[in-house]
Design a protein around this motif. Structure first.
Motif, PDB file in Angstrom:
ATOM      1  N   LEU A 115       5.249  22.695   5.762  1.00 61.71           N
ATOM      2  CA  LEU A 115       3.969  23.357   6.152  1.00 61.71           C
ATOM      3  C   LEU A 115       3.455  22.112   7.516  1.00 61.71           C
ATOM      4  O   LEU A 115       2.841  22.861   8.302  1.00 61.71           O
ATOM      5  CB  LEU A 115       2.949  23.433   5.186  1.00 61.71           C
ATOM      6  N   THR A 148      -1.328  31.997   4.385  1.00 63.19           N
ATOM      7  CA  THR A 148      -2.702  31.814   5.047  1.00 63.19           C
ATOM      8  C   THR A 148      -3.643  33.263   4.369  1.00 63.19           C
ATOM      9  O   THR A 148      -4.678  32.822   3.961  1.00 63.19           O
ATOM     10  CB  THR A 148      -2.801  32.025   6.469  1.00 63.19           C
ATOM     11  N   LYS A 160       3.982  31.219   6.182  1.00 63.12           N
ATOM     12  CA  LYS A 160       3.072  30.507   6.625  1.00 63.12           C
ATOM     13  C   LYS A 160       1.774  31.680   6.676  1.00 63.12           C
ATOM     14  O   LYS A 160       0.573  31.281   6.342  1.00 63.12           O
ATOM     15  CB  LYS A 160       2.965  29.459   7.703  1.00 63.12           C
ATOM     16  N   GLY A 205      -4.552  29.240   9.622  1.00 64.65           N
ATOM     17  CA  GLY A 205      -3.255  28.621   9.526  1.00 64.65           C
ATOM     18  C   GLY A 205      -2.753  27.372  10.202  1.00 64.65           C
ATOM     19  O   GLY A 205      -1.612  27.132  10.033  1.00 64.65           O
ATOM     20  N   GLU A 206      -3.871  26.641  10.788  1.00 61.53           N
ATOM     21  CA  GLU A 206      -3.780  25.591  11.654  1.00 61.53           C
ATOM     22  C   GLU A 206      -3.901  24.230  10.403  1.00 61.53           C
ATOM     23  O   GLU A 206      -4.587  24.366   9.694  1.00 61.53           O
ATOM     24  CB  GLU A 206      -4.658  25.430  12.530  1.00 61.53           C
ATOM     25  N   ILE A 207      -2.933  23.385  10.790  1.00 63.15           N
ATOM     26  CA  ILE A 207      -3.099  22.252   9.890  1.00 63.15           C
ATOM     27  C   ILE A 207      -3.911  21.280  10.452  1.00 63.15           C
ATOM     28  O   ILE A 207      -3.931  20.874  11.405  1.00 63.15           O
ATOM     29  CB  ILE A 207      -1.843  21.502   9.656  1.00 63.15           C
ATOM     30  N   THR A 241       5.572  21.572   0.979  1.00 63.08           N
ATOM     31  CA  THR A 241       4.432  20.959   1.771  1.00 63.08           C
ATOM     32  C   THR A 241       4.680  20.421   2.989  1.00 63.08           C
ATOM     33  O   THR A 241       4.109  20.398   3.879  1.00 63.08           O
ATOM     34  CB  THR A 241       3.546  20.120   1.043  1.00 63.08           C
ATOM     35  N   GLU A 296       5.600  22.232  12.273  1.00 65.53           N
ATOM     36  CA  GLU A 296       5.728  23.349  12.727  1.00 65.53           C
ATOM     37  C   GLU A 296       6.966  24.220  12.841  1.00 65.53           C
ATOM     38  O   GLU A 296       7.142  25.167  12.593  1.00 65.53           O
ATOM     39  CB  GLU A 296       4.882  23.376  14.190  1.00 65.53           C
ATOM     40  N   TYR A 352      -5.327  19.660   5.506  1.00 63.37           N
ATOM     41  CA  TYR A 352      -5.886  20.940   4.964  1.00 63.37           C
ATOM     42  C   TYR A 352      -5.152  21.727   5.966  1.00 63.37           C
ATOM     43  O   TYR A 352      -4.727  21.627   6.967  1.00 63.37           O
ATOM     44  CB  TYR A 352      -7.590  20.938   5.379  1.00 63.37           C
ATOM     45  N   ILE A 353      -5.123  23.225   5.436  1.00 62.21           N
ATOM     46  CA  ILE A 353      -4.664  24.341   6.410  1.00 62.21           C
ATOM     47  C   ILE A 353      -6.077  25.293   6.227  1.00 62.21           C
ATOM     48  O   ILE A 353      -6.830  25.375   5.392  1.00 62.21           O
ATOM     49  CB  ILE A 353      -3.684  24.987   5.643  1.00 62.21           C
ATOM     50  N   ASP A 354      -6.345  25.323   7.511  1.00 62.09           N
ATOM     51  CA  ASP A 354      -7.699  26.425   7.997  1.00 62.09           C
ATOM     52  C   ASP A 354      -7.332  27.812   7.804  1.00 62.09           C
ATOM     53  O   ASP A 354      -5.988  28.312   7.538  1.00 62.09           O
ATOM     54  CB  ASP A 354      -8.251  25.830   8.996  1.00 62.09           C
TER      55      ASP A 354
END
Length: 254
Positions: free
Chosen positions: A156, A171, A167, A132-134, A153, A159, A127-129
């Motif tokens: 993504l 987001t 990115k 913007g964190e994975i 993907t 980093e 998931y991406i929150d």
């Protein structure tokens, strides 16, 4: 008279300082003899987010042990260490741990909010929150969010390879979708090519929508709403196979 007033003022300040010192000392002595009476856990924004709950936090507080820290002397606890344990969970965004004067351990946790699910070929999804964190997927809960597919993907997920501007813009685009009830109902999937250009696949209709890179998002979403609310209802939901909203002041339908 002025010197007398200064002396009086000085005595008042000194007395106040002594009183504060006495109070702090008294509280410290009381705390020394106290134990943790109870644990109060508050998980913020938990609506429709079941990746982590109070029981999960409690396990992190107890560091995985079956014995609870309730009854443990206050001075035997390292609050920063407890915070670190809680933050070690990938679904936790922030954590605050402190004691109140009654000997209760107060815990406030803000979980990460997934915005989209990244589909990875030959690898685990993620998931991406909202930051913007994975973050990883969960075996216990699947979020109903937009899907992201395509060759980008892999970038993504890494980093160093991801274009940070793309990115960040992605987001913000996901936030705009999540914050708009109409868009949430219409946008099913974002497919990103190797340059970060996006093609939208909607929930209804057979057409795909060329969005371009995630810039000028507000303007493009206005055109997307015109497409869904005016053009497609009038012309038919399956009339077009391709729609382009990438360029200024244009909606190209084929």
């Amino acid at each position: 008279m002025k010197s007398k007033a200064k002396i009086t003022k000085g005595l008042i300040i000194a007395s106040a300082a002594i009183l504060v010192f006495f109070i702090i000392g008294s509280i410290s002595k009381k705390q020394n003899g106290k134990v943790i009476n109870a644990i109060s856990i508050h998980v913020e924004d938990q609506y429709d987010n079941f990746f982590i709950d109070e029981n999960d936090i409690l396990k992190l507080i107890n560091d995985g042990h079956t014995n609870s820290i309730v009854g443990v002397p206050v001075n035997d606890l390292e609050l920063k260490e407890i915070e670190t344990n809680i933050k070690s969970n990938p679904f936790v965004r922030t954590a605050e741990v402190y004691r109140d004067l009654k000997g209760n351990l107060m815990v406030k946790v803000k979980p990460r909010k997934p915005m989209a699910r990244i589909l990875i070929n030959n690898g685990p999804d993620a998931y991406i929150d909202s930051g913007g964190e994975i973050i990883p997927t969960s075996d216990e809960f699947t979020a109903r969010v937009v899907l992201i597919s395509g060759t980008y993907t892999k970038k993504l997920m890494t980093e160093k390879e991801a274009d940070q501007e793309v990115k960040r813009n992605l987001t913000e685009m996901l936030k705009a979708i999540d914050g708009d009830k109409f868009l949430r109902a219409q946008v099913a999937q974002l497919d990103m090519d190797n340059e970060g250009r996006i093609t939208i696949y909607p929930q209804i209709g057979k057409q795909y929508i060329e969005f371009g890179r995630p810039v000028n998002v507000e303007e493009k979403f206005k055109k997307l709403k015109i497409l869904f609310k005016r053009i497609l209802p009038e012309r038919g939901w399956n009339t077009f196979s391709r729609v382009n909203i990438e360029y200024n002041n244009q909606i190209v339908c084929e």
